[in-house]
Enzyme design. Structure first.
Site, short mmCIF file in Angstrom:
data_model
loop_
_atom_site.label_atom_id
_atom_site.label_comp_id
_atom_site.label_asym_id
_atom_site.label_seq_id
_atom_site.Cartn_x
_atom_site.Cartn_y
_atom_site.Cartn_z
N LYS A 50 0.79 -1.18 0.06
CA LYS A 50 0.11 -0.12 0.07
C LYS A 50 1.07 1.16 -0.15
O LYS A 50 0.51 2.23 -0.68
CB LYS A 50 -0.87 0.17 1.21
CG LYS A 50 -2.13 -1.06 1.07
CD LYS A 50 -2.92 -1.34 2.32
CE LYS A 50 -3.81 -2.61 2.17
NZ LYS A 50 -4.45 -2.64 3.11
N GLN A 94 -5.09 -1.79 9.43
CA GLN A 94 -5.16 -3.21 8.73
C GLN A 94 -5.75 -4.21 9.56
O GLN A 94 -5.54 -4.18 10.78
CB GLN A 94 -3.59 -3.53 8.32
CG GLN A 94 -3.52 -4.84 7.52
CD GLN A 94 -3.92 -4.75 6.36
OE1 GLN A 94 -3.99 -3.67 5.57
NE2 GLN A 94 -4.35 -5.91 5.53
N ASP A 117 -11.35 2.96 3.68
CA ASP A 117 -11.63 1.32 3.61
C ASP A 117 -13.04 1.38 3.28
O ASP A 117 -13.62 0.18 3.17
CB ASP A 117 -11.11 0.74 4.89
CG ASP A 117 -10.10 -0.13 4.70
OD1 ASP A 117 -9.52 -0.48 3.53
OD2 ASP A 117 -9.45 -0.58 5.52
N1 GUN Z 1 -7.21 -6.99 5.49
C1 GUN Z 1 -7.44 -7.60 4.18
N2 GUN Z 1 -8.14 -6.72 3.36
C2 GUN Z 1 -8.31 -5.70 3.89
C3 GUN Z 1 -8.50 -4.37 3.51
O1 GUN Z 1 -9.26 -4.05 2.50
N3 GUN Z 1 -8.68 -3.35 4.46
C4 GUN Z 1 -8.17 -3.58 5.76
N4 GUN Z 1 -8.09 -2.52 6.71
N5 GUN Z 1 -7.77 -4.84 6.17
C5 GUN Z 1 -7.90 -5.64 5.04
#
Ligand code: GUN
Length: 283
Positions: A50, A94, A117
């Site tokens: 990311k 995350q 998100d």
């Molecule tokens: N863990 C797996 N996919 C995601 C996501 O799209 N966002 C977040 N914050 N955690 C994740």
């Protein structure tokens, strides 16, 4: 006949190029804060990707790491600080969090305007009532893939397998918003194959390797595979790709289908969050 394979890498590259061009037009590059708690290696890789992707398109990324034994209060406080920081346009915590930490109070501290998100109750509510703001990245990316494949959604029979907050539930709202007739299946669905065979658009997001067999697919359907199941043989989707591609009209591979779209849409959401603040500031 073999299905058209939908190239998620190519569509994601187009999204990133659009984001990069639009970031250049802003006075200040948007800022994305990520919060990683604990030392889960897969989560660490996702967060690193990311940051790399952000840098590539000119988005500033700020990395916050906390130990697995951090207290709930300390984690909540960090997110509250980021929420009040004008230099931060997007906040991503995350998931999953280590055992013992509750994600709900953490996510609730993210203002909807910074919820890149799309996971806060406000963002979910806006999407559910048909007036989406920031939308969860994976389902948003799936809508881009469906558009790129030329899938007709208006009046189409769409079936979503899986009811997670990250994918299945928001996916239903997005497909409804595009005027599809939507059915959602889950672990208690009585005859999964029978429901899936109705689908002109099938979204497999159950987290179960090769759950969807070739016989469950309607001939000519567009099949989107969200699964990322790590088996000894490697990464495997929720769809039996080899069998499905002989029946489907179009299908995403794993890897190289939905996966690359998630980060591309995170960048797109961060751009939208940054742009809305700057637009507001100028008027
Ligand atoms: N863990 C797996 N996919 C995601 C996501 O799209 N966002 C977040 N914050 N955690 C994740």
């Amino acid at each position: 006949m073999s299905a058209k394979v939908i190239d998620g890498k190519a569509v994601a590259a187009e999204v990133r190029a659009r984001v990069a061009a639009e970031v250049k037009e802003l006075e200040t590059p948007p800022g994305l804060a990520t919060v990683l708690v604990g030392d889960d290696p897969a989560s660490a890789i996702y967060v690193r990707r990311k940051h790399e992707a952000s840098e590539e398109v000119g988005i500033r990324s700020i990395d916050h790491r906390l130990p697995a034994d951090v207290s709930q209060d300390e984690l909540n406080d960090l997110v509250e600080t980021l929420a009040g920081d004008d230099g931060i346009n997007g906040i991503l915590v995350q998931l999953p969090l280590p055992d013992g930490l509750d994600p709900a109070p953490v996510i609730e501290r993210i203002p909807a305007s910074k919820d890149v998100d799309g996971l806060t109750p406000v963002s979910i509510g806006l999407l559910a009532r048909g007036t989406p703001a920031l939308v969860p990245c994976t389902p948003a990316g799936i809508m881009e893939l469906l558009a790129s494949a030329g899938a007709e959604l208006e009046g189409a029979e769409a079936v979503v397998v899986g009811r997670s907050n990250l994918v299945g539930r928001p996916m239903v709202s997005l497909l409804l918003g595009a005027n599809a007739t939507v059915t959602i299946c889950h672990s208690r669905t009585k005859d999964l194959g029978e429901v899936c065979r109705r689908a002109e658009v099938l979204i497999a997001a159950a987290g179960s390797a090769r759950l969807i067999t070739g016989e469950m697919i309607r001939p000519g359907a567009t099949v989107i595979d969200v699964g990322t199941n790590r088996l000894e043989e490697g990464l495997v989707g929720d769809v039996d790709f080899e069998a499905a591609k002989e029946v489907a009209g179009a299908i995403t591979p794993v890897p190289g289908g939905v996966g690359p779209m998630t980060i591309a849409m995170l960048l797109s959401n961060t751009l939208a969050a940054g742009r809305s603040v700057q637009t507001t500031a100028k008027t």
